[in-house]
Design an enzyme around this catalytic site. Structure first.
Site, PDB file in Angstrom:
ATOM      1  N   HIS A 138     -15.828 -14.118  13.540  1.00  0.00           N
ATOM      2  CA  HIS A 138     -14.364 -14.103  13.521  1.00  0.00           C
ATOM      3  C   HIS A 138     -13.888 -13.482  14.847  1.00  0.00           C
ATOM      4  CE1 HIS A 138     -10.387 -12.510  12.245  1.00  0.00           C
ATOM      5  NE2 HIS A 138     -10.423 -13.383  11.263  1.00  0.00           N
TER       6      HIS A 138
ATOM      7  N   ASP B 249     -19.792  -6.751  10.415  1.00  0.00           N
ATOM      8  CA  ASP B 249     -18.447  -7.111   9.970  1.00  0.00           C
ATOM      9  C   ASP B 249     -18.597  -7.652   8.554  1.00  0.00           C
ATOM     10  OD1 ASP B 249     -16.031  -8.218   9.338  1.00  0.00           O
ATOM     11  OD2 ASP B 249     -15.897  -9.525  11.095  1.00  0.00           O
TER      12      ASP B 249
ATOM     13  N   GLN C 174     -15.889 -10.282   4.744  1.00  0.00           N
ATOM     14  CA  GLN C 174     -16.004 -11.335   3.741  1.00  0.00           C
ATOM     15  C   GLN C 174     -17.143 -11.059   2.762  1.00  0.00           C
ATOM     16  OE1 GLN C 174     -13.929 -13.862   3.271  1.00  0.00           O
ATOM     17  NE2 GLN C 174     -12.725 -13.788   5.158  1.00  0.00           N
TER      18      GLN C 174
ATOM     19  N   LYS D 101      -8.346  -8.093   1.412  1.00  0.00           N
ATOM     20  CA  LYS D 101      -9.152  -9.216   0.907  1.00  0.00           C
ATOM     21  C   LYS D 101      -9.892  -8.850  -0.380  1.00  0.00           C
ATOM     22  CE  LYS D 101     -10.224 -10.917   5.587  1.00  0.00           C
ATOM     23  NZ  LYS D 101      -9.303 -12.001   5.931  1.00  0.00           N
TER      24      LYS D 101
ATOM     25  N   CYS E 259      -9.433 -18.241  12.849  1.00  0.00           N
ATOM     26  CA  CYS E 259      -9.774 -17.179  13.791  1.00  0.00           C
ATOM     27  C   CYS E 259     -11.243 -17.217  14.168  1.00  0.00           C
ATOM     28  CB  CYS E 259      -9.413 -15.805  13.239  1.00  0.00           C
ATOM     29  SG  CYS E 259      -7.659 -15.592  12.975  1.00  0.00           S
TER      30      CYS E 259
END
Ligand SMILES: Cc1ncc(COP(=O)(O)O)c(C=O)c1O
Ligand SMILES: Cc1ncc(COP(=O)(O)O)c(C=O)c1O
Lengths: 157, 422, 422, 157
Positions: free
Chosen positions: C132, C208, C211, C234, C376
Site C-alpha cells: 500500500h 504493515d 489488513q 478497519k 492506494c
C-alpha cells in the site's frame, strides 16, 4: 437519487465504445500532456499539435472509465481545428457545466458561477454527471489535461 | 475592570447552553460537577455527539475513494466541514485548510516541512516566553538538528508580551511563532501587530491559536498571518482532529510531510507525485468522523455567535477576578493581565501555600474540576517562579455559580491545609 | 478449495452480528445496503458507538493532566485500551503500544524517527511489490532525502511473494517492510518466515498489518517482528486512531518524532528531555475517545473470537470464489491466490471489459458498495497491468446473500455495458 | 469514592509541614539524582552519601505537593543508615504497596505482585494513595529518584 440513465446517455456509451481521435501523435511537432485521476487510477495523455494558434490535430491515449473516455473523445471533436482562444472558451464552458454544485474544491469559486455562452453540442450529454459528484473528476480529467497542454505548448513556442 | 459591581450583563443563556452538554449533568461525590478545565479540553454538546452518531450510523465510509452512495455522502460531509472551518477562521480558500490530529501535529507539520526545507545553521526563530510546549519543542528539535537559533520574546510583569525590543529581536529571524492566547496566563497577544512586525523584518509568522479560536472571532485574513494552528477538542469538537491553515503560496512550495495514501497524484517504483492542496498534507485515512464533528461544533458555536461567546467570557472573567480577590485578598495570586479586555478566561491560581496539586484534590472532593500542573508551559512556569499552578478556565457553559463554588472550595482548602495537627 | 459444494459451515451468527451494526440497516435506492468495502473501512457496532457516547457524556477530560475524578477515569479508560491492544496483538508490554492517528502515521513515525537516525547514503530498504502507498511513500521520501536504495520483492503469477531471491535481495538491507495481508490481492504473507530471513540478514522488519489485525489472530511475539502498524477504523473502531507497536529496545533508542506536550519529561529554554515510552511518541492531546473506542472494538472482536472471524472469512471467501467463478466463468478475473488458506476476503475483480468505475456505479444502483480504483497500490496495479480494479472485501457481518447480490450485480453491469445502442 | 482523610493522613501532613532531612549535601562526596513528575511539574533532588555500601546521609530538595514531599521525607528517615541492599528492599516494598492496582505502566507486570516482607512503618500511611491513581506518581517520585541515585553512585564508585 438519479438513475443510471441520467449518467450513461446513449451518446456517451457510443463515444466510449467508439472513441474518436484515439492514438498518439508524433512529438514534436505535437506536444503531450499527461493527467491523473488520483482517486480511481485513470490516466490520460492528450497529444496536441498547435500551429499558428490553431489546434491542427489532437488525440488521446490512456485508460479510464466510460465517463472519462467518452468525455475525452467528445472533447477532441469539440476542439479539433479550433483556435487556442476558442478552445479555452469551450474548456471554460464545459468546466462551468461540471461545477454547478461548486464541488470543485481547488481555487476560489468567485466569479465563475455563470456559464459562458458557448454551445456545447453533444457535450451536453455529460450534464447528468454533476448528479454523481465522484464522477465529475472523471469527466473533467481530459479537459484539465488539455488546458495544461495548451499552456505548456504556448510557453514552449 | 469598570462594570457595575453586582449586576452583570451575561449575554449568553448559560442555563440553556449547559443543558446541551450531557456531561455537565454528571455528579461527583453526590454533587453536580463544576467543570472549570475547558482550557485542557471542552465538553461536547449533544448536537456534536448526535452528528458523530449519525455519521457512523448512516454514512460511514472511507472518503475520496468510493463511487458508491454513502462514500459520496461521507466525502461531501467532510468537505463541507472543511468549508465550515474556512468560513469560521476567515481563510480565503478551503484548500488551505489542512486537517491534522491536533494542534501539535499542525505545528510539527510546519516545523518538519517548511522548517527542514528552509532553515539551516545560522537562521533564527523567535518564539515567546509564554508558549505551550507544542510551540516550543518542535522548534527545539529543528534547532538541535540544524543548528538554528531560538530566541525568546520576554514578558512584562503582568504577563503580557514585552515588545520593547521586538524589532531588534526579529532581526535576522525567519519565523516568528507565537500564541494568540496563553493557556496559563490568559494573555491575548496583539496578533496583527506581531504579524506586521514579523513581515517588516522579512520573517513569516505562525500563530498558535489553540486558546483563541474557541473563545472569540478569528480572522486569519485580518490577522495577516502566514500559518495558524488550532485544535478541535477545545472548541466543542471531538478529540482526534486539529487544523493547520497556511497561505496557498507557502503550502504549495512546501514538500509533503507524512507520506502515504491520499497525499499522492501518482506513485511508481521510481518515486511519487504529491497531490494538490489540501490533500498533499493529509496522508492516510483522515479522522473523518472527527472532522465532521468539528464542523458540527462550528455550527453550534456560530449559532451562539463568537462575539457573544467573547462577551460572556469577558463578563464572567471580570466577575471572577473581582469576587475572588475581594474574598481572598492576599491569600490569592491570579497570574496574568488584570485588564479583562486583554485576557481570556484562564485563571492560574496560587492559594496561600497550598500546593496546586493538593488544591485541585480538595476541589475535586466538591466536584470542581481544575487543572494542577505546569500546563505544558515549563519555561513560563520557571519565569513565574512556580513549579505548578492550579488553573480554572471558563467557557460558554460556565456562570457565576461556578465561580462562587470555586471560591468556597479555595477557602476550604486553605482551612484544611493550615489546620495544625497538634 | 475442498469443502462440500453447497452447505457451508458458517462459524459466525452473521444475522446477530449484522444486527449490531446500525449502518447495515440503511437503505440505498430503496434496497438494503450491501456493504462490501470493509477493506477501506469497516462499519462500527452499536457497542463501540455506545462507548464513544458514554465517554463524551460521562468522563470526557484531558488525560494525564488533571487530578480530578473524570480526568482520572478518562486516563485509566485510555490506558485500559492500551492494555487491550497489547493483549490483542500479543505484545510483551503495554508501553510498546503507541497510539497514532492511523497506520500511515505509524509507518511514518518509524521512517522519520528510526529511519532518519539510522540510514544514510548506501543503505537499503526492502519492500514488496504488493505494498500500500502507506508502506511505500514514507520510504521514498527517506530515500530521496538520504540517498537510500529501495528494493522491491517480486510476486509470483498468482500474487504471492516470490521468495526465490529473498536472501540475495536482503543482502545489505537495514529494514524489510512488508504487509501481512494485501489490500488488493488478499494475499497473506508468511510473516514469521520473512522476519526470520530479515533477522538472518541482519535487518529489522516492519509489518504493515492493517489488513491482518482486523481479520485473524495476531501475535507479534510469534511473528518475531520488530515494528508493526495497524489502523483502528478497519477493525470496528472509530476513525482517527492507529497503532505502532515496536520492541522496547528499538523505541527506547529512537529520537522522538512529533514534539509537544505529553512527550516530554522536562522543557527548559535550552532543550527538552523526552518522556518514557509510550508517551515519548504521543505528542499533544491524544485521540482519547478514539483510543477508548478502539479498546471497545477489541472487546467486541474478542467476544466473537478472532479464530472464528478468520474461519468465517475463509468459508465465505471460498463460497465467493466458487460461486462467482461458476456463474461468470471467463467473464471474470479475480486477482490473487486461489487457495483460501493463503488469502483473506479481499476480491479484486475485473469483469469483461467494464471499467471498474462503471462497474461500481452499476452496483451502487443496487445498494452494493464496492471500491473501484487503484486502492492506494499503484505500483502493484502497474504490475497487474490494470489501471484499476473493483474490489469487494468481506467482514464479519457479510454472508452468502451479499455475495449472491454481488454476483447478480456483475451480470447486470455486463448486460448494461455490452448492450449495443444501435 | 475515597475521601480526603484517606489520602491526607495526619502523619503525611506532619511530614509535609515539617520535612525531615531537607537540604543539600556537598557533592562530592555526596551524589545528586534528579527526578521529574512530568504530569504536575514536581521536581526533586535526592542527595545521597553512600560509603562502604551504607547510606551515611541522605537529603531532599526541590518542590512538590504534600504527597510527594511527605513521601520523600519519610523515605529519608526509612533509609538513613541502611545498607544499599536494605534500601533496595524498602524501595521494592514501597513500590509494591503503590502498585497494587497494577497502575504502573512501564515494564512488565509479571512477578512483582507479592509484597516483600519488609515492614514499612510510618510509610504505611501512604497506602491510601493507591485509591487516587494520579497521586501515585507523586508518592513514588522520590523513590524512583533514590533508586536512580543508588544505581548511579554504585556505578560511579
Ligand atoms: C495494507 C494497508 N496499509 C496501510 C493502510 C493505511 O491505513 P490508514 O489509511 O488508516 O492509515 C491501509 C488502508 O488504507 C492498508 O490497506
Ligand atoms: C496554547 C496551546 N497550544 C497548543 C496546544 C496543544 O493542543 P493539542 O494538545 O490538541 O495538540 C494547547 C493545548 O493543550 C494549547 O493550550
Amino acid at each position: 437519487m438519479a438513475g443510471l440513465e441520467d449518467l450513461y446517455r446513449e451518446i456517451i456509451l457510443d463515444h466510449y465504445r467508439n472513441p474518436r481521435n484515439r492514438g498518439e501523435l508524433e512529438t514534436p511537432p505535437a506536444h503531450m500532456a499527461e493527467g491523473f485521476n488520483p482517486l480511481c487510477g485513470d490516466e490520460i495523455q492528450v497529444f496536441l499539435h498547435v500551429d499558428d494558434d490553431t489546434i491542427r490535430d489532437v488525440s488521446i491515449s490512456g485508460q479510464g472509465c466510460s465517463i472519462s473516455q467518452s468525455s475525452a473523445s467528445m472533447m477532441t471533436t469539440a476542439v479539433m481545428g479550433k483556435t487556442v482562444d476558442e478552445a479555452h472558451q469551450v474548456i471554460r464552458a464545459f468546466k462551468a457545466m461540471m461545477s454547478i454544485h461548486g464541488d470543485d474544491l481547488g481555487g476560489d469559486s468567485t466569479g465563475e458561477a455563470q456559464e459562458p455562452a458557448v454551445g456545447l453540442g453533444d457535450l451536453e450529454a455529460l450534464r447528468g454527471v454533476v448528479k454523481f459528484p465522484v464522477r465529475i473528476k472523471c469527466a473533467t480529467l481530459a479537459w484539465n489535461t488539455l488546458d495544461q497542454g495548451l499552456n505548456e505548448s504556448a510557453s514552449a513556442s | 475592570m469598570t462594570p457595575p459591581p453586582d449586576s452583570i450583563d451575561m449575554s449568553l443563556d448559560t442555563a440553556a447552553i449547559k443543558a446541551d452538554f450531557p456531561l455537565l449533568k454528571q455528579e461527583v461525590n453526590g454533587q453536580p460537577i463544576v467543570y472549570l478545565d475547558s482550557g485542557a479540553t471542552s465538553q461536547k454538546p449533544r448536537q456534536v455527539l448526535d452528528t458523530l452518531d449519525r455519521y457512523y450510523e448512516e454514512i460511514n465510509a472511507n472518503v475520496h475513494r468510493g463511487a458508491y452512495h454513502i462514500a459520496e455522502q461521507a466525502t461531501s460531509a467532510m468537505e463541507d466541514a472543511r468549508e465550515a472551518v474556512q468560513r469560521f477562521i476567515g481563510a480565503p480558500s478551503s484548500s488551505e485548510i489542512i486537517f491534522t490530529k491536533n494542534a501539535t501535529e499542525a505545528i510539527n507539520l510546519v516545523a518538519y516541512s517548511w522548517g527542514r526545507a528552509n532553515l539551516t545553521e545560522g537562521d533564527a526563530i523567535l518564539i515567546t516566553a509564554l508558549e505551550h510546549h507544542a510551540n516550543i519543542v518542535p522548534w527545539q528539535q529543528l534547532a538541535a538538528e540544524r543548528g538554528v537559533e531560538i530566541r525568546w520574546l520576554p514578558l512584562t510583569d503582568d504577563g503580557r508580551l514585552d515588545l520593547t525590543d521586538l524589532d531588534q529581536m526579529l532581526d535576522g529571524v525567519s519565523l516568528f511563532a507565537f500564541s494568540a492566547a496563553s493557556n496559563v496566563l490568559g494573555t491575548l497577544t496583539p496578533v496583527r501587530q506581531l504579524a506586521d512586525a514579523a513581515h517588516g523584518a522579512g520573517a513569516l509568522c505562525l500563530v498558535d491559536a489553540s486558546q483563541a479560536v474557541p473563545h472569540m472571532p478569528t480572522d486569519v485574513t485580518e490577522w495577516d498571518c502566514d500559518f495558524m494552528a488550532f485544535t478541535g477538542h477545545k472548541m466543542c469538537g471531538p478529540t482526534g482532529v486539529g487544523v493547520l491553515w497556511g497561505r496557498t503560496e507557502l503550502l504549495d512550495a512546501m514538500p509533503p510531510f507524512l507520506g502515504g495514501g491520499e497525499m499522492i497524484l501518482n506513485v511508481t517504483r521510481e518515486g511519487f507525485v504529491p497531490n494538490e492542496l489540501p490533500w498533499k498534507f493529509e496522508a492516510g485515512t483522515p479522522p473523518i468522523a472527527e472532522i465532521i464533528g468539528l464542523g458540527s461544533a462550528i455550527t453550534y458555536l456560530e449559532a451562539i455567535g463568537m462575539d457573544a461567546v467573547r462577551a460572556h467570557e469577558v463578563a464572567l472573567t471580570d466577575y471572577a477576578l473581582r469576587t475572588l480577590r475581594e474574598r481572598h485578598g492576599d491569600d490569592l495570586i491570579i497570574h496574568g493581565p488584570v485588564d479583562t479586555t486583554k485576557r481570556g478566561g484562564v485563571l492560574s491560581i496560587c492559594y496561600r501555600d497550598v500546593h496546586p496539586h493538593d488544591l485541585s484534590q480538595v476541589l475535586d472532593q466538591r466536584g470542581i474540576c481544575v487543572r494542577a500542573g505546569h500546563h505544558c508551559a515549563k519555561p513560563l512556569m520557571k519565569l513565574l517562579g512556580v513549579g505548578a499552578t492550579a488553573r480554572a478556565s471558563l467557557y460558554i457553559y460556565n456562570d457565576e455559580s461556578d465561580v462562587d463554588l470555586l471560591s468556597d472550595g479555595l477557602a476550604e482548602a486553605g482551612d484544611f491545609f493550615s489546620h495544625q495537627p497538634d
